[in-house]
Design an enzyme around this catalytic site. Structure first.
Site, PDB file in Angstrom:
ATOM      1  N   TYR A 114      -0.887 -17.701  -0.870  1.00 21.71           N
ATOM      2  CA  TYR A 114      -2.173 -16.751  -0.699  1.00 21.71           C
ATOM      3  C   TYR A 114      -3.283 -17.521  -0.508  1.00 21.71           C
ATOM      4  O   TYR A 114      -3.907 -17.346   0.350  1.00 21.71           O
ATOM      5  CB  TYR A 114      -1.978 -16.031  -1.792  1.00 21.71           C
ATOM      6  N   ARG A 121     -10.748  -9.031  22.804  1.00 27.05           N
ATOM      7  CA  ARG A 121     -10.774  -8.506  23.933  1.00 27.05           C
ATOM      8  C   ARG A 121     -11.626  -7.173  23.952  1.00 27.05           C
ATOM      9  O   ARG A 121     -11.976  -6.706  25.044  1.00 27.05           O
ATOM     10  CB  ARG A 121      -9.301  -7.925  23.933  1.00 27.05           C
ATOM     11  N   GLY A 166       0.779  -1.258  -0.178  1.00 33.86           N
ATOM     12  CA  GLY A 166       0.070  -0.189  -0.008  1.00 33.86           C
ATOM     13  C   GLY A 166       0.838   1.479  -0.099  1.00 33.86           C
ATOM     14  O   GLY A 166       2.105   1.059   0.041  1.00 33.86           O
TER      15      GLY A 166
HETATM   16  P1  NAD Z   1      -3.443  -3.804  -1.701  1.00 34.38           P
HETATM   17  O1  NAD Z   1      -1.985  -4.618  -1.632  1.00 34.38           O
HETATM   18  O2  NAD Z   1      -3.393  -2.565  -2.361  1.00 34.38           O
HETATM   19  O3  NAD Z   1      -3.903  -3.636  -0.005  1.00 34.38           O
HETATM   20  C1  NAD Z   1      -3.153  -4.556   0.920  1.00 34.38           C
HETATM   21  C2  NAD Z   1      -2.551  -3.613   2.077  1.00 34.38           C
HETATM   22  O4  NAD Z   1      -2.194  -4.438   3.153  1.00 34.38           O
HETATM   23  C3  NAD Z   1      -1.642  -2.832   1.797  1.00 34.38           C
HETATM   24  O5  NAD Z   1      -1.684  -1.473   2.061  1.00 34.38           O
HETATM   25  C4  NAD Z   1      -0.442  -3.433   2.517  1.00 34.38           C
HETATM   26  O6  NAD Z   1       0.836  -2.516   2.510  1.00 34.38           O
HETATM   27  C5  NAD Z   1      -1.024  -3.907   3.753  1.00 34.38           C
HETATM   28  N1  NAD Z   1      -0.428  -5.062   3.996  1.00 34.38           N
HETATM   29  C6  NAD Z   1       0.148  -6.349   3.616  1.00 34.38           C
HETATM   30  N2  NAD Z   1       0.521  -7.034   4.339  1.00 34.38           N
HETATM   31  C7  NAD Z   1       0.468  -6.504   5.725  1.00 34.38           C
HETATM   32  C8  NAD Z   1       1.024  -6.859   7.104  1.00 34.38           C
HETATM   33  N3  NAD Z   1       1.504  -7.899   7.212  1.00 34.38           N
HETATM   34  N4  NAD Z   1       0.683  -5.852   8.077  1.00 34.38           N
HETATM   35  C9  NAD Z   1      -0.065  -4.759   7.787  1.00 34.38           C
HETATM   36  N5  NAD Z   1      -0.179  -4.495   6.575  1.00 34.38           N
HETATM   37  C10 NAD Z   1       0.043  -5.068   5.673  1.00 34.38           C
HETATM   38  O7  NAD Z   1      -4.444  -5.134  -2.178  1.00 34.38           O
HETATM   39  P2  NAD Z   1      -6.213  -4.910  -2.012  1.00 34.38           P
HETATM   40  O8  NAD Z   1      -6.410  -5.351  -3.577  1.00 34.38           O
HETATM   41  O9  NAD Z   1      -6.387  -3.588  -1.433  1.00 34.38           O
HETATM   42  O10 NAD Z   1      -6.650  -6.112  -1.187  1.00 34.38           O
HETATM   43  C11 NAD Z   1      -6.921  -5.697   0.288  1.00 34.38           C
HETATM   44  C12 NAD Z   1      -7.527  -7.105   0.824  1.00 34.38           C
HETATM   45  O11 NAD Z   1      -8.634  -7.815  -0.094  1.00 34.38           O
HETATM   46  C13 NAD Z   1      -6.397  -8.204   0.632  1.00 34.38           C
HETATM   47  O12 NAD Z   1      -6.590  -9.068   2.089  1.00 34.38           O
HETATM   48  C14 NAD Z   1      -6.613  -9.204  -0.354  1.00 34.38           C
HETATM   49  O13 NAD Z   1      -6.622 -10.534  -0.166  1.00 34.38           O
HETATM   50  C15 NAD Z   1      -8.159  -8.976  -0.355  1.00 34.38           C
HETATM   51  N6  NAD Z   1      -8.798  -9.301  -1.817  1.00 34.38           N
HETATM   52  C16 NAD Z   1      -8.668  -8.457  -2.585  1.00 34.38           C
HETATM   53  C17 NAD Z   1      -9.036  -8.947  -3.994  1.00 34.38           C
HETATM   54  C18 NAD Z   1      -8.839  -7.834  -5.334  1.00 34.38           C
HETATM   55  O14 NAD Z   1      -9.301  -8.060  -6.295  1.00 34.38           O
HETATM   56  N7  NAD Z   1      -8.328  -6.620  -5.003  1.00 34.38           N
HETATM   57  C19 NAD Z   1      -9.707  -9.974  -4.408  1.00 34.38           C
HETATM   58  C20 NAD Z   1      -9.589 -10.664  -3.279  1.00 34.38           C
HETATM   59  C21 NAD Z   1      -9.516 -10.463  -2.027  1.00 34.38           C
END
Ligand code: NAD
Ligand code: UDP
Length: 323
Positions: free
Chosen positions: A156, A117, A39
């Site tokens: 994943y 919690r 992010g």
């Molecule tokens: P993204 O990579 O833009 O956002 C993920 C965010 O989580 C980022 O800001 C990253 O810095 C943060 N992050 C990652 N690991 C971390 C950690 N260990 N601790 C703290 N922060 C952490 O991706 P997105 O598309 O916004 O996806 C968000 C969520 O939605 C994810 O869990 C993803 O698996 C899920 N998701 C997204 C899609 C899609 O099409 N975009 C589809 C299915 C599921």
């Protein structure tokens, strides 16, 4: 409606930042935690000075870092936790497979403990990837999936599956209110141009006059959901009856081949870029389309934004950031 105190883990990412915007817009207090691995602070720059918004740079895997006292941010109270903290694009999660696995397993347990919690509701952003390369089409929530446990996508897929499991175990053990959402491919403004997902790749390539890279023959399918539709679905799921745990699919049921998507991006950008064909990555699911009957019935939710409209808005965003 009384304002709530809400924690958004992964709130500086693509989906998380839109969710923070929406919740702040509704008058809630939001604490966003993010390790900024995939992010960007730019996504939440406009919120940083808002009095109801706090950002903490932190990894959900090490949530209990000494010296960080969450209570001071919300006066000892948290009502809802959204767990979105995980890389989402295949090239990104494959770059850091162990970190990805940890975020979705250890990170989920850490956030569930925090929710326990505070007696907070907990929502897990799971994924259509739990269905793997599906043998049932379209995918219903009752389908258990076809996932390779030892392939390059497993960090994943399997960790999201384990995340769902531990949510159910916390629910059964402690009676906690948990919500499991299986998100299908989502796109829109604030996608990272370098994160390697198909929509951001094609739009960037078209605008930069580079060839569009179609993997395989482009016959594999996906169903693309615009970000605004997803945010409404997530919020409705969090607000749903406490007995509704899911898992529930949130996605747009209109299915396209990847080649069709490439042609649509060329049409809407007016780009003269060519299409080039690259090898299909291992374990790439061949078809994906959500059955959304459960979300329609239980959440009264259905996507509103067509691919045409959503792509046009997304292209406008990329034009501003790229050109
Ligand atoms: P993204 O990579 O833009 O956002 C993920 C965010 O989580 C980022 O800001 C990253 O810095 C943060 N992050 C990652 N690991 C971390 C950690 N260990 N601790 C703290 N922060 C952490 O991706 P997105 O598309 O916004 O996806 C968000 C969520 O939605 C994810 O869990 C993803 O698996 C899920 N998701 C997204 C899609 C899609 O099409 N975009 C589809 C299915 C599921
Ligand atoms: N894809 C492609 N060209 C790209 C990026 C991806 O053809 O430049 C394909 C990829 O092989 C997959 C689909 O587009 O079949 C969706 O890929 P993405 O990484 O966006 O998400 P996935 O649904 O695979 O997690």
């Amino acid at each position: 409606m009384e304002p709530k105190k809400i924690l958004v883990a992964g709130g500086a990412g693509f989906i998380g930042s839109h969710l923070c915007d929406y919740l702040i817009g509704q008058g809630h207090g939001v604490v966003c935690i993010d390790n900024l691995s995939t992010g960007r602070k730019e996504n939440i720059q406009h919120l940083l000075k808002h009095r109801n918004f706090k950002f903490i740079e932190m990894d959900v895997v090490h949530l209990h870092r000494p010296g960080v006292n969450f209570s001071k941010f919300w006066g000892g109270r948290v009502d809802e936790i959204y767990h979105l903290a995980s890389p989402a694009s295949p090239p990104q999660y494959q770059k850091n497979p162990i970190g990805t696995w940890q975020a979705n397993t250890i990170g989920t347990v850490n956030l569930l403990e925090l929710a326990r919690r505070h007696r907070a509701k907990f929502l897990l952003a799971s994924t259509s990837e739990v269905y793997g390369d599906p043998l049932v089409h379209p995918q219903t929530e009752t389908y258990w999936g076809n996932v390779n446990p030892v392939g390059i996508r497993s960090c994943y897929d399997e960790s999201k599956r384990a995340g769902e499991t531990v949510c159910m175990d916390y629910h059964r053990t402690y009676g906690m209110i948990v919500k499991i959402v299986r998100i299908f491919n989502t796109y829109g403004p604030r996608m990272d141009k370098n994160d390697g997902r198909v929509v951001s790749n094609f739009i960037t390539q078209a605008l930069m006059k580079r060839p569009l890279t179609v993997y395989g023959r482009g016959k594999q399918t996906r169903s693309f959901q615009y970000i605004a539709d997803l945010i409404i679905g997530l919020v409705k799921m969090m607000a749903s009856s406490k007995s509704f745990i899911g898992p529930v699919n949130l996605g747009n049921p209109k299915e396209f081949t990847i080649k069709e998507l490439a042609l649509k991006v060329l049409e809407l950008t007016g780009s003269k870029s060519k299409i080039v064909y690259k090898p299909l990555p291992p374990d790439d699911p061949q078809q994906r389309r959500p059955d959304i009957a459960l979300a329609e019935k239980t959440l009264h939710w259905r996507p509103q934004v067509s691919l045409h409209t959503g792509l046009k808005r997304t292209i406008e965003y990329f034009k501003i950031t790229l050109l």
